[in-house]
Design a protein around this motif. Sequence first.
Motif, PDB file in Angstrom:
ATOM      1  N   ALA A  85     -33.506  29.558 -33.580  1.00 10.61           N
ATOM      2  CA  ALA A  85     -32.667  30.521 -34.408  1.00 10.61           C
ATOM      3  C   ALA A  85     -31.786  29.872 -35.656  1.00 10.61           C
ATOM      4  CB  ALA A  85     -31.982  31.143 -33.097  1.00 10.61           C
ATOM      5  N   PRO A  86     -32.734  28.949 -36.518  1.00 13.46           N
ATOM      6  CA  PRO A  86     -31.640  29.066 -37.381  1.00 13.46           C
ATOM      7  C   PRO A  86     -30.466  29.493 -38.326  1.00 13.46           C
ATOM      8  CG  PRO A  86     -34.173  29.243 -38.070  1.00 13.46           C
ATOM      9  CD  PRO A  86     -34.078  30.115 -36.572  1.00 13.46           C
ATOM     10  N   LEU A  87     -30.754  31.515 -38.767  1.00 13.78           N
ATOM     11  CA  LEU A  87     -30.209  31.783 -39.655  1.00 13.78           C
ATOM     12  C   LEU A  87     -28.925  32.693 -38.420  1.00 13.78           C
ATOM     13  CD1 LEU A  87     -32.745  33.626 -41.397  1.00 13.78           C
ATOM     14  CD2 LEU A  87     -30.971  31.303 -42.189  1.00 13.78           C
ATOM     15  N   LEU A  88     -29.176  32.174 -37.028  1.00 13.60           N
ATOM     16  CA  LEU A  88     -28.021  32.869 -36.238  1.00 13.60           C
ATOM     17  C   LEU A  88     -26.669  32.349 -36.360  1.00 13.60           C
ATOM     18  CD1 LEU A  88     -27.493  34.310 -33.429  1.00 13.60           C
ATOM     19  CD2 LEU A  88     -27.798  31.925 -32.344  1.00 13.60           C
ATOM     20  N   PRO A  89     -26.227  31.365 -36.411  1.00  9.59           N
ATOM     21  CA  PRO A  89     -24.695  30.758 -37.229  1.00  9.59           C
ATOM     22  C   PRO A  89     -24.408  31.826 -38.024  1.00  9.59           C
ATOM     23  CG  PRO A  89     -26.536  29.136 -36.591  1.00  9.59           C
ATOM     24  CD  PRO A  89     -27.876  29.941 -36.867  1.00  9.59           C
ATOM     25  N   PHE A  90     -25.238  32.352 -39.365  1.00 10.26           N
ATOM     26  CA  PHE A  90     -25.231  32.801 -40.380  1.00 10.26           C
ATOM     27  C   PHE A  90     -24.014  34.560 -40.277  1.00 10.26           C
ATOM     28  CE2 PHE A  90     -27.442  29.583 -41.575  1.00 10.26           C
ATOM     29  CZ  PHE A  90     -26.319  28.741 -42.448  1.00 10.26           C
ATOM     30  N   ARG A  91     -25.130  34.769 -39.236  1.00 11.15           N
ATOM     31  CA  ARG A  91     -24.388  36.180 -38.102  1.00 11.15           C
ATOM     32  C   ARG A  91     -24.548  37.483 -39.709  1.00 11.15           C
ATOM     33  NH1 ARG A  91     -21.714  36.435 -33.510  1.00 11.15           N
ATOM     34  NH2 ARG A  91     -21.382  34.054 -32.808  1.00 11.15           N
ATOM     35  N   GLY A  92     -26.338  37.439 -40.356  1.00 12.43           N
ATOM     36  CA  GLY A  92     -25.961  38.336 -41.306  1.00 12.43           C
ATOM     37  C   GLY A  92     -25.743  37.585 -43.111  1.00 12.43           C
ATOM     38  N   ARG A  93     -25.086  36.613 -43.712  1.00 13.20           N
ATOM     39  CA  ARG A  93     -24.128  35.993 -44.003  1.00 13.20           C
ATOM     40  C   ARG A  93     -25.431  35.211 -44.493  1.00 13.20           C
ATOM     41  NH1 ARG A  93     -22.330  31.585 -46.647  1.00 13.20           N
ATOM     42  NH2 ARG A  93     -22.234  30.575 -44.427  1.00 13.20           N
ATOM     43  N   GLU A  94     -25.670  35.346 -45.964  1.00  9.57           N
ATOM     44  CA  GLU A  94     -26.421  34.102 -47.195  1.00  9.57           C
ATOM     45  C   GLU A  94     -25.783  33.463 -47.520  1.00  9.57           C
ATOM     46  OE1 GLU A  94     -28.263  35.850 -51.098  1.00  9.57           O
ATOM     47  OE2 GLU A  94     -28.429  38.038 -49.856  1.00  9.57           O
ATOM     48  N   PRO A  95     -26.837  32.452 -46.397  1.00  4.92           N
ATOM     49  CA  PRO A  95     -26.603  30.371 -46.939  1.00  4.92           C
ATOM     50  C   PRO A  95     -25.933  30.324 -48.170  1.00  4.92           C
ATOM     51  CG  PRO A  95     -28.349  31.028 -44.876  1.00  4.92           C
ATOM     52  CD  PRO A  95     -28.035  32.186 -46.194  1.00  4.92           C
TER      53      PRO A  95
END
Length: 352
Positions: free
Chosen positions: A35-45
């Motif tokens: 789940a590589p995008l989980l830490p961003f909680r919907g925010r764009e990196p």
Amino acid sequence: MAMDPAIKEGAPVGYYDDDRPVHTAPGELPPEVQAPLLPFRGREPDAPQWFLDAIAEEPERSLVDSMGSKLELLTWGEVGKPGLLLVHGNSAHADWWSFIAPYLAADFRVASMSLAGMGASEWRQTYAFQDFAEDAEACARAAGLYEGGKPIYVGHSFGGSQVFFAAAAHPERMRAAVLVDVGFGGPPPDTPEGKRMAEEQRQRVRNIPTADRAQRVYPTLEAALARFRLMPPQVAGNLFIADFIARRSLKRAPLEDGVGEGWTWRFDPNMWNKLDRSVMEAMTAGGKPKVEVPLAHIYGDRSVVMTRGDAHSPLPADTRKIAIPDSAHHVMIDQPLALVAALRSLLSVWPA
């Protein structure tokens, strides 16, 4: 060839003999893979300027009629320049090339298509290699690629398999073909090694949507993005690219309880069950098929797909090969600028 260091020994990665990706259950892979995008909680990196500049060059978007279906087509550059047709991989879409294509558009008329059943292209009752080849030509002609002479086809992963088939079956349609990290299966299924691998892989089947188990609908965009992962499993080399791709891999859909809408993946979850591989299998049954157009293969130097080696590859011996350092299978995510440089350098002198 080294495997992605984040993948533990014995983890179920790679592809089955029929080129379906091996799926995994939650907890089987490290969090940065699962789940590589989980830490961003919907925010764009955060993204570097070169990437922001590239995606700011919005393509012209259209739908092309082919084989009774409407197919998504993106185009950049001037009609009349040499043509490039870009084809994405399994369960992907045309926007996988949207940050690559602008860096090629100064010298080429560039088109990126979404294969039938993927992206914004319509789904079909059945899919076939020969139909994908007809779709590719239809998109190339609709994009005006032939105004600059025969185009060059470029295909990643599953899309590269389609490009290879089209090159072998219809050499008159293209000037050359470039494959990007394409594997062509394991040992023949009727051999002891092939049977052993097939049995091991059958035991690993998990979480694959079927006709009686539909694709999941997530209640929020954040929840859907948290489920995005690359197949075959690997760490996403650049998370801002993974996020860009993931957001364009989703569409709105009714929630399972019928109250309101959520988000689900755009690809047909039953594509593999509906894929007719018979023509491709017949082409390669007698050994390497004759390919009359020049071929090149660009690949990641630590791609799990490429660990299959050359023993079962149908590529001709004179295929040009270019390894991209520090890249796994998804080269445009891991090393996008190196891929751009490789394509620009190759196409400046090849084919002669």
